[in-house]
Design a protein around this motif. Sequence first.
Motif, PDB file in Angstrom:
ATOM      1  N   LEU A 191       8.459   4.142  -0.759  1.00  3.93           N
ATOM      2  CA  LEU A 191       9.070   3.807  -2.185  1.00  3.93           C
ATOM      3  C   LEU A 191      10.508   3.333  -1.973  1.00  3.93           C
ATOM      4  N   ARG A 192      10.843   2.560  -2.925  1.00  4.13           N
ATOM      5  CA  ARG A 192      12.351   2.197  -3.153  1.00  4.13           C
ATOM      6  C   ARG A 192      13.143   3.062  -4.484  1.00  4.13           C
ATOM      7  N   VAL A 193      13.953   3.861  -4.175  1.00  6.96           N
ATOM      8  CA  VAL A 193      14.448   4.968  -5.227  1.00  6.96           C
ATOM      9  C   VAL A 193      15.630   4.444  -5.435  1.00  6.96           C
ATOM     10  N   GLY A 194      16.136   4.646  -6.798  1.00  8.14           N
ATOM     11  CA  GLY A 194      17.222   4.594  -7.261  1.00  8.14           C
ATOM     12  C   GLY A 194      17.399   4.982  -8.745  1.00  8.14           C
ATOM     13  N   VAL A 195      18.770   4.906  -9.368  1.00 11.44           N
ATOM     14  CA  VAL A 195      19.263   5.604 -10.512  1.00 11.44           C
ATOM     15  C   VAL A 195      19.505   4.098 -11.295  1.00 11.44           C
ATOM     16  N   VAL A 196      19.337   4.219 -12.461  1.00 11.91           N
ATOM     17  CA  VAL A 196      19.743   3.188 -13.388  1.00 11.91           C
ATOM     18  C   VAL A 196      20.238   3.777 -14.775  1.00 11.91           C
TER      19      VAL A 196
ATOM     20  N   ASP B 101       0.831  -1.281   0.090  1.00 15.03           N
ATOM     21  CA  ASP B 101       0.027   0.047   0.014  1.00 15.03           C
ATOM     22  C   ASP B 101       0.799   1.378  -0.122  1.00 15.03           C
ATOM     23  N   PRO B 102       1.104   1.731  -1.129  1.00 13.86           N
ATOM     24  CA  PRO B 102       1.960   3.076  -1.189  1.00 13.86           C
ATOM     25  C   PRO B 102       1.331   4.307  -0.932  1.00 13.86           C
ATOM     26  N   GLY B 103       0.183   4.204  -0.637  1.00  7.90           N
ATOM     27  CA  GLY B 103      -0.647   5.314  -0.309  1.00  7.90           C
ATOM     28  C   GLY B 103      -0.875   6.287  -1.541  1.00  7.90           C
ATOM     29  N   VAL B 104      -0.697   7.615  -1.289  1.00  9.18           N
ATOM     30  CA  VAL B 104      -0.871   8.702  -2.185  1.00  9.18           C
ATOM     31  C   VAL B 104       0.431   8.565  -2.946  1.00  9.18           C
ATOM     32  N   TYR B 105       1.434   7.666  -2.677  1.00  7.40           N
ATOM     33  CA  TYR B 105       2.406   7.570  -3.706  1.00  7.40           C
ATOM     34  C   TYR B 105       2.309   6.693  -4.814  1.00  7.40           C
TER      35      TYR B 105
ATOM     36  N   PRO C 109      10.522  16.494 -13.875  1.00  5.83           N
ATOM     37  CA  PRO C 109      10.090  17.761 -13.172  1.00  5.83           C
ATOM     38  C   PRO C 109      10.666  17.811 -11.605  1.00  5.83           C
ATOM     39  N   GLY C 110      10.952  19.058 -11.093  1.00 11.51           N
ATOM     40  CA  GLY C 110      11.359  19.097  -9.672  1.00 11.51           C
ATOM     41  C   GLY C 110      10.214  18.536  -8.799  1.00 11.51           C
ATOM     42  N   HIS C 111       8.999  18.714  -9.144  1.00  8.46           N
ATOM     43  CA  HIS C 111       8.112  18.268  -8.049  1.00  8.46           C
ATOM     44  C   HIS C 111       7.917  16.845  -7.783  1.00  8.46           C
ATOM     45  N   ARG C 112       8.208  16.099  -8.920  1.00  3.09           N
ATOM     46  CA  ARG C 112       8.111  14.604  -9.004  1.00  3.09           C
ATOM     47  C   ARG C 112       9.438  14.294  -7.911  1.00  3.09           C
ATOM     48  N   VAL C 113      10.692  14.973  -8.479  1.00  4.45           N
ATOM     49  CA  VAL C 113      11.808  14.438  -7.629  1.00  4.45           C
ATOM     50  C   VAL C 113      11.416  14.475  -6.135  1.00  4.45           C
ATOM     51  N   LEU C 114      10.718  15.976  -5.638  1.00  3.60           N
ATOM     52  CA  LEU C 114      10.429  15.874  -4.430  1.00  3.60           C
ATOM     53  C   LEU C 114       9.506  14.814  -3.864  1.00  3.60           C
ATOM     54  N   ALA C 115       8.359  14.698  -4.495  1.00 10.68           N
ATOM     55  CA  ALA C 115       7.440  13.515  -4.308  1.00 10.68           C
ATOM     56  C   ALA C 115       8.227  12.397  -4.080  1.00 10.68           C
ATOM     57  N   VAL C 116       8.832  11.951  -5.025  1.00 13.31           N
ATOM     58  CA  VAL C 116       9.828  10.577  -4.700  1.00 13.31           C
ATOM     59  C   VAL C 116      10.499  10.565  -3.625  1.00 13.31           C
ATOM     60  N   ASN C 117      11.444  11.633  -3.216  1.00 10.31           N
ATOM     61  CA  ASN C 117      12.107  11.706  -2.096  1.00 10.31           C
ATOM     62  C   ASN C 117      11.239  11.716  -0.856  1.00 10.31           C
ATOM     63  N   ARG C 118      10.104  12.047  -0.833  1.00 10.17           N
ATOM     64  CA  ARG C 118       9.324  11.947   0.445  1.00 10.17           C
ATOM     65  C   ARG C 118       8.953  10.625   0.609  1.00 10.17           C
ATOM     66  N   GLY C 119       8.308  10.098  -0.495  1.00  8.46           N
ATOM     67  CA  GLY C 119       7.967   8.756  -0.402  1.00  8.46           C
ATOM     68  C   GLY C 119       9.115   7.988   0.017  1.00  8.46           C
ATOM     69  N   GLU C 120      10.388   8.125  -0.331  1.00  6.08           N
ATOM     70  CA  GLU C 120      11.521   7.245   0.211  1.00  6.08           C
ATOM     71  C   GLU C 120      11.578   7.469   1.665  1.00  6.08           C
TER      72      GLU C 120
END
Length: 725
Positions: A231-236, A197-201, A215-226
């Motif tokens: 969320l599990r976040v990474g770079v590929v 259940d990621p909820g709002v994410y 976009p910047g707002h997605r970066v900040l949203a993903v960071n908050r989810g992490e």
Amino acid sequence: MDILKQLAEELHLEPRRVESVVALLDDGNTIPFIARYRKEQTGAMDDQVLRSLSERLDYLRRLQEQKEKIRASLEEQEVLNEELSESLDRAVTLAELEDLYRPYRPKRRTRASQAKERGLQPLADTLYAQPASGPAPEVLAAAYRNPEKGVESEEAALQGARDILAERIADDPAGRARLRAFLAASGELTSQAANEDPGVYAPYGDYREMLKKIPGHRVLAVNRGEREKKLRVGVVCDEGRALSLLTVAHVKAPSPYAPLVREACEDAWSRLLFPALEREARSALTDRASEAAIRVFSQNLRQLLMQPPVRGKVTLGLDPGYRNGCKCAVVDATGRVLDTGVIYPAPPFEKIEQAKRQVAQWIRRHGVQVLAIGNSTASRETEKFAAEVIRELGNGLSYLVVSEAGASVYSASPLAAKEFPDYDVNLRSAVSIARRLQDPLAELVKIDPKAIGVGQYQHDMPQNRLAEALDGVVESCVNGVGVDLNTASAPLLSRVAGVSATVAQNIVAYREEHGPFSSRSELKKVPKLGPRAFEQCAGFLRVPESGDYLDRTAVHPESYPAARELLALCGLGKGPASGSLTPEQGERLIRTVEDTGWAALAGRLGIGEPTLQDMVDELLQPGRDPREELLPPLLRTDVMGIEDLTPGMELEGTVRNVVDFGAFVDIGVHQDGLVHLSRLSSRFIRHPSEVLKVGDRVKVWVLAVDRERKRISLTMVPEKGGAAT
């Protein structure tokens, strides 16, 4: 590169202007003072350009300081050569300096440093040289077996040599820069749901996007989810291409040792380079997103603070509530509290008739002209109640729903307790709501800018940087409007250029002890307000009660002799004893200036043309408030609900907040509607701020209404046939 020259080139400014600004800043002058009273030196740069210059100047000076520290360290290590020295000189970012210094920075114990301690550096050097022929690697490594130092076998020796090579490859500045650029150009940010259940994410539960496009707002949203472990976040990226960049630079085939160097490249990438570059990439993304969000927040805050005041109206402030009732405060046209009380027009008590009688009594007794309603809990019911009262009284009253973001923070603050020691916390909030309508700037400066609520993800940004940017906006607005020395609160005074919090308190204390200031020069009697502080602040402080006409204007005291000479040339003496110049006197002033010529008159008065222009403007309109040139707030007399909305309905509203993906508009139904970025204009725009700002009055059409989730979709682009799409 010379810092002044670099600033001029980067900001597209004249070098001599940059030199003047830097000298003024280094001499301790404030940005508002430089922007307003040193236009001849700056070429009339506005305060935002000056702030950008000041921030970049600080960065470049830090860069230069870091270069000198690194140079000194390299000289101490006796490794500084001509090539490295030139590389230091060419570095234009702190990241480049870090890359150059990395190989020489004292390190904690690493696998490579341990291998060097075991005497394996010569083996690593031989392997990296990759001669076309030579003994097999195992044969070469046999000479480095040393059980006493922990090198038990040939393979152990080769492994230690590979560790040394991996660190050497990872520390190579040129290779690191190539891979950083590669990752920035082709890497992707990915996120996966960390649980069921990621909820709002949920939109980011299986998500990926190019680093260079996200976009910047997605970066900040993903960071908050992490951070919230949703969320599990990474770079590929394409690891094959990344490794090819390394091997091309370091592997020299054919050589019996090339496979070992290739293995070292693979180890350098997976163990040392990629983890570090991934952190760097995400940090750069976050920094970029934060800076963009701070810019949006700053723009929104500026527009909110610069909303036109509703002057000269006795106001009833209503702070809505359910169980604890609606707190009320009547303030006069100057913001002085006349009456307070609590009514219960909303559930669970719903004492509507009693509340109507009380409100009507306040209106008649104090001549209330406008109602200010806070937009918090029970605002909807209170707005409906206010509309009924207005209809029943039929005396020309109107109301406005006011954002009360930060009001509770202010109400419980020591400042509010000092200002209203005899009032309950909730009643202080009602007073603040009323005053926000009368003069948003004067009231909102009492609140931490971050609590005003006109940004996005403000709690996720670097707080020091955010505070610095927002404080700059508040300072700019306060000094742009000017401050009445005899009515301003200490928080408002502390935002004036050159006035510290302590001096602001001293000004208020002096005023309370000696009565209203009768002139600007009297400021010099305030404790701790020295000559430099007076120079910086005097022009922004007005004294409407002064017998000196110039004290009511933004003309700086240093220019009083020139201003008096100008008035005398026009036959106006020292100016009117009260009020402002008459139309006839104003025409005489303009005629004198034009007949003499701006340049000639400025030369005669001993001032620059920009100063003369500002002086004439101020003499014609003393204490002009730039906010009064904007459209006044949209006052209402009736109320509508979300249930009254239908697709295609045309409405007028007020922009409450501008974010990366659109704008929220108050259309008078208690729930702000969202105009998505794609619906703001018929032409392509990159950001909502290109066409909108907080406080704008706009025409919108209803696209869709989700009553259950209380979401309203709006558009500012009408359908070609007439109705909204």
